[in-house]
Write a protein that holds these residues in place. Structure first.
Motif, PDB file in Angstrom:
ATOM      1  N   ALA A 217       0.810  -1.220   0.000  1.00 50.07           N
ATOM      2  CA  ALA A 217       0.000   0.000   0.000  1.00 50.07           C
ATOM      3  C   ALA A 217       0.841   1.268   0.000  1.00 50.07           C
ATOM      4  CB  ALA A 217      -0.935   0.001   1.212  1.00 50.07           C
ATOM      5  N   VAL A 218       2.103   1.182   0.397  1.00 47.59           N
ATOM      6  CA  VAL A 218       2.962   2.365   0.453  1.00 47.59           C
ATOM      7  C   VAL A 218       3.358   2.784  -0.957  1.00 47.59           C
ATOM      8  CG1 VAL A 218       5.206   3.222   1.193  1.00 47.59           C
ATOM      9  CG2 VAL A 218       3.823   1.883   2.762  1.00 47.59           C
ATOM     10  N   THR A 219       3.231   4.063  -1.260  1.00 49.44           N
ATOM     11  CA  THR A 219       3.584   4.579  -2.586  1.00 49.44           C
ATOM     12  C   THR A 219       4.790   5.512  -2.561  1.00 49.44           C
ATOM     13  OG1 THR A 219       1.987   6.377  -2.292  1.00 49.44           O
ATOM     14  CG2 THR A 219       1.214   4.385  -3.414  1.00 49.44           C
ATOM     15  N   ASP A 220       5.018   6.205  -1.456  1.00 45.28           N
ATOM     16  CA  ASP A 220       6.167   7.108  -1.380  1.00 45.28           C
ATOM     17  C   ASP A 220       7.462   6.301  -1.463  1.00 45.28           C
ATOM     18  OD1 ASP A 220       7.037  10.050  -0.462  1.00 45.28           O
ATOM     19  OD2 ASP A 220       8.322   8.582   0.551  1.00 45.28           O
ATOM     20  N   ARG A 221       8.427   6.777  -2.241  1.00 43.28           N
ATOM     21  CA  ARG A 221       9.643   5.997  -2.499  1.00 43.28           C
ATOM     22  C   ARG A 221      10.519   5.876  -1.253  1.00 43.28           C
ATOM     23  NH1 ARG A 221      11.676   7.812  -8.591  1.00 43.28           N
ATOM     24  NH2 ARG A 221       9.715   7.340  -9.649  1.00 43.28           N
ATOM     25  N   LYS A 224       8.832   3.387   0.994  1.00 42.37           N
ATOM     26  CA  LYS A 224       8.969   2.045   0.431  1.00 42.37           C
ATOM     27  C   LYS A 224      10.360   1.484   0.716  1.00 42.37           C
ATOM     28  CE  LYS A 224       6.511  -0.634  -2.542  1.00 42.37           C
ATOM     29  NZ  LYS A 224       5.055  -0.880  -2.489  1.00 42.37           N
ATOM     30  N   GLU A 292      15.073   2.962  -6.517  1.00 45.98           N
ATOM     31  CA  GLU A 292      14.101   4.002  -6.852  1.00 45.98           C
ATOM     32  C   GLU A 292      14.229   5.199  -5.916  1.00 45.98           C
ATOM     33  OE1 GLU A 292      10.232   2.348  -6.858  1.00 45.98           O
ATOM     34  OE2 GLU A 292      10.531   1.159  -8.688  1.00 45.98           O
ATOM     35  N   ARG A 420      -2.444  -5.365  -7.416  1.00 41.72           N
ATOM     36  CA  ARG A 420      -2.503  -3.989  -7.908  1.00 41.72           C
ATOM     37  C   ARG A 420      -1.314  -3.197  -7.428  1.00 41.72           C
ATOM     38  NH1 ARG A 420      -4.367   0.585  -5.628  1.00 41.72           N
ATOM     39  NH2 ARG A 420      -5.229  -0.592  -3.864  1.00 41.72           N
ATOM     40  N   GLU A 421      -1.006  -3.278  -6.124  1.00 38.59           N
ATOM     41  CA  GLU A 421       0.113  -2.546  -5.581  1.00 38.59           C
ATOM     42  C   GLU A 421       1.421  -3.098  -6.081  1.00 38.59           C
ATOM     43  OE1 GLU A 421      -2.381  -3.560  -3.941  1.00 38.59           O
ATOM     44  OE2 GLU A 421      -3.343  -1.876  -2.902  1.00 38.59           O
ATOM     45  N   LYS A 422       1.488  -4.410  -6.235  1.00 38.83           N
ATOM     46  CA  LYS A 422       2.737  -5.028  -6.670  1.00 38.83           C
ATOM     47  C   LYS A 422       3.058  -4.595  -8.103  1.00 38.83           C
ATOM     48  CE  LYS A 422       2.826  -9.442  -7.317  1.00 38.83           C
ATOM     49  NZ  LYS A 422       2.865 -10.894  -7.047  1.00 38.83           N
ATOM     50  N   SER A 424       2.081  -1.746  -9.582  1.00 32.70           N
ATOM     51  CA  SER A 424       2.482  -0.342  -9.574  1.00 32.70           C
ATOM     52  C   SER A 424       3.858  -0.145  -9.010  1.00 32.70           C
ATOM     53  CB  SER A 424       1.481   0.485  -8.758  1.00 32.70           C
ATOM     54  OG  SER A 424       1.478   0.055  -7.412  1.00 32.70           O
ATOM     55  N   ALA A 425       4.310  -1.031  -8.081  1.00 25.78           N
ATOM     56  CA  ALA A 425       5.656  -0.912  -7.524  1.00 25.78           C
ATOM     57  C   ALA A 425       6.684  -1.284  -8.549  1.00 25.78           C
ATOM     58  CB  ALA A 425       5.802  -1.802  -6.290  1.00 25.78           C
TER      59      ALA A 425
END
Length: 425
Positions: A217-221, A224, A292, A420-422, A424-425
């Motif tokens: 669920a974490v999006t900030d690099r 992450k 990243e 979904r999250e995987k 996008s990561a």
């Protein structure tokens, strides 16, 4: 209004004098000037040319730190400066009525300063001052009895948990044991105190599914990268927020602790123990998350912090310092955990480290978990003989079974990340 007679006031004053001791050594004081904090002390010295006149008072002062220091830190530096300035004059026992606070701050911690690493020493100093000295520090050390100490501990047990009480008793026994060995007291009153009944906080673990949902669920690099290091490298919080980019070896896929952080202060060339400097295996699956963040990190030079913090106010305003563990997790990770209905108390560096070690120990072996934890070996490294000189002095690599275990666990956790999250990561 209650009338207090002169005799009652005199008796109360005499009682205070019996129970409370005067300071035995010159303590000095600090002043805040334009050039920084200045320490002062009045020392009584003898002039060899005028022996008949006796000692005279001489004032000494010196700049001990910048203006950005707090008064508490300035006072601590002042105590160390006074000790160096007066030398052994403060180490002898000129007064049998030395207080526990004077003994701890002016003798015990000064002499023990080089025994522990700096963060460890500061942690012990802060805990001793908060839990012990602020409450019974003004009593004469030779007047404190075992019964008084036990009543003091029983009172604290109503307020603090069992783990905290164990630390308090350890600090208390260390103080009085040193005072006994240094002949400040004849008998150690803390030797036979017992641990009173206190509330306990059960240890917590996070399962693979919870860790995978949070990671996905974490999006900030930066967040992450933090979770990747916390979940898959099983680092301590001081190692996480004190890490520098030079600690990563992307060719050999290892990480080595080179610095730590404590209370927002960076300590270079520091680790909790010598075993903590062992290479930590990384898996190729977590490299993209680290790379990243490295691409967008404000400073990715070898000596730069991986997780830098620049406060907008306070004494460190505008400076780059390490994050405090609680502030980072509370601001950046826990709000997302609440949205995912994950217990916020599970989102700490210690819980993620404990969960990783428990997972490795349960599914592989205790020896592998011990290597990942970088604890002092009980039976040596897996596959090696006990009391291995080879491991201690010559080997500097990760055993194959340890690397395989880490690789397998990383793959299983990442496989549980929602699709979904995987993606996008």
């Amino acid at each position: 209004m209650t009338y207090v007679s002169r005799m009652q006031r005199a008796c109360a004053r005499k009682k205070r004098e019996d129970n409370m001791s005067r300071t035995s050594f010159p303590r000095g004081w600090v002043t805040k000037e334009k050039v920084g904090w200045r320490a002062h002390v009045n020392a009584y010295v003898y002039d060899p040319a005028q022996k008949e006149s006796g000692p005279y008072r001489a004032h000494r002062s010196a700049i001990i730190g910048p203006r950005t220091l707090s008064k508490g830190e300035a006072n601590r530096l002042k105590d160390q400066w006074v000790m160096r300035e007066l030398g052994l004059q403060r180490s002898v026992r000129p007064d049998s009525r030395i207080t526990l606070k004077t003994f701890a701050e002016s003798i015990f911690f000064f002499e023990m300063e080089k025994k522990w690493r700096r963060p460890t020493m500061l942690n012990r100093y802060y805990m001793t001052r908060h839990y012990i000295l602020d409450k019974i520090g003004d009593y004469a050390i030779e007047d404190i009895t075992r019964g008084q100490l036990q009543i003091f501990l029983n009172t604290l047990a109503d307020k603090y948990a069992r783990g905290t009480m164990e630390r308090i008793i350890s600090l208390l026994k260390g103080l009085f044991e040193y005072a006994t060995e240094s002949d400040y007291i004849g008998k150690n009153p803390a030797k036979s105190v017992y641990l009173p009944q206190a509330k306990t906080h059960p240890k917590q673990w996070a399962d693979r599914k919870q860790l995978a949902n949070l990671f996905g669920a974490v999006t900030d690099r930066m967040d992450k990268c933090y979770l990747a290091c916390a979940i898959f490298l099983a680092l301590r919080s001081a190692e996480l927020f004190g890490m520098k980019w030079k600690a990563f070896n992307f060719d050999e896929l290892t990480f080595r602790v080179s610095s730590t952080a404590y209370r927002g202060v960076l300590y270079d060339d520091n680790a909790k123990t010598d075993a903590s400097r062992k290479p930590i295996p990384m898996d190729e699956l977590i490299l993209p998350f680290i790379e990243e963040w490295r691409e967008v990190c404000p400073d990715s030079s070898p000596d730069a912090l991986v997780f830098p913090c620049m406060p907008s106010r306070g004494r460190d305003k505008g400076k780059i310092i390490p994050w405090r563990s609680y502030e980072f997790v509370n601001r950046r990770i826990r709000p997302l955990a609440k949205l995912l209905e994950i217990d916020p108390s599970l989102v700490t560096s210690q819980v993620m480290r404990r969960s990783a070690l428990d997972d490795v120990s349960k599914n592989y072996s205790k020896g592998v978990a011990q290597w990942v934890a970088r604890h002092a070996p009980e039976n040596s490294t897996p596959g090696m003989a006990q009391n291995s000189t080879l491991e201690t002095h010559y080997l500097d690599s990760v055993p194959k079974d340890v690397r395989d275990a880490i690789k397998t666990r990383t793959a299983k956790v990442l496989a549980s990340v929602p699709s979904r999250e995987k993606t996008s990561a």
